[in-house]
Design a protein around this motif. Sequence first.
Motif, PDB file in Angstrom:
ATOM      1  N   LYS A  94       0.837  -1.197   0.000  1.00 49.88           N
ATOM      2  CA  LYS A  94       0.000   0.000   0.000  1.00 49.88           C
ATOM      3  C   LYS A  94       0.876   1.252   0.000  1.00 49.88           C
ATOM      4  N   LYS A  97       2.254   1.649  -3.445  1.00 53.04           N
ATOM      5  CA  LYS A  97       1.202   2.134  -4.340  1.00 53.04           C
ATOM      6  C   LYS A  97       0.961   3.627  -4.128  1.00 53.04           C
ATOM      7  N   ASP A  98       0.851   4.046  -2.859  1.00 56.39           N
ATOM      8  CA  ASP A  98       0.625   5.450  -2.542  1.00 56.39           C
ATOM      9  C   ASP A  98       1.780   6.309  -3.048  1.00 56.39           C
ATOM     10  N   THR A 100       3.878   5.612  -5.574  1.00 55.74           N
ATOM     11  CA  THR A 100       3.938   5.670  -7.048  1.00 55.74           C
ATOM     12  C   THR A 100       2.802   6.501  -7.632  1.00 55.74           C
ATOM     13  N   GLU A 101       1.672   6.556  -6.918  1.00 52.60           N
ATOM     14  CA  GLU A 101       0.535   7.326  -7.410  1.00 52.60           C
ATOM     15  C   GLU A 101       0.632   8.810  -7.038  1.00 52.60           C
ATOM     16  N   ALA A 102       1.540   9.137  -6.123  1.00 47.07           N
ATOM     17  CA  ALA A 102       1.670  10.540  -5.683  1.00 47.07           C
ATOM     18  C   ALA A 102       2.500  11.366  -6.636  1.00 47.07           C
TER      19      ALA A 102
END
Length: 102
Positions: A94, A97-98, A100-102
């Motif tokens: 998680k 993911k957070d 890479t998405e930021a």
Amino acid sequence: MVVAEVYKALGDPTRLEIIRRLSTKPTCTIGELSENLGVSRQGARKQLQVLVNANLVHLEQHGRTTQVSLETKTLEAARAFISQIESQWDKRLKALKDFTEA
């Protein structure tokens, strides 16, 4: 209980099948467990001794027969160990993911 001993004992297909059979029936005799197992009764006894040493099963003499039962607390502790690792990986994935998405 040493978790490594538990997973080492469960790493053998014959021993894993014994555990599976015991999970469907509370107690079995060695003869019942060795039926269609692909090993002799003596071979099953040797496999059971490994499971006893890992505290996965309990043997109890009743006259000339030996009853075998699961040590559910040991299995629960092994499951809890895997759950803990799973939770740690979920948190790390998680966070990745957070990131890479930021």
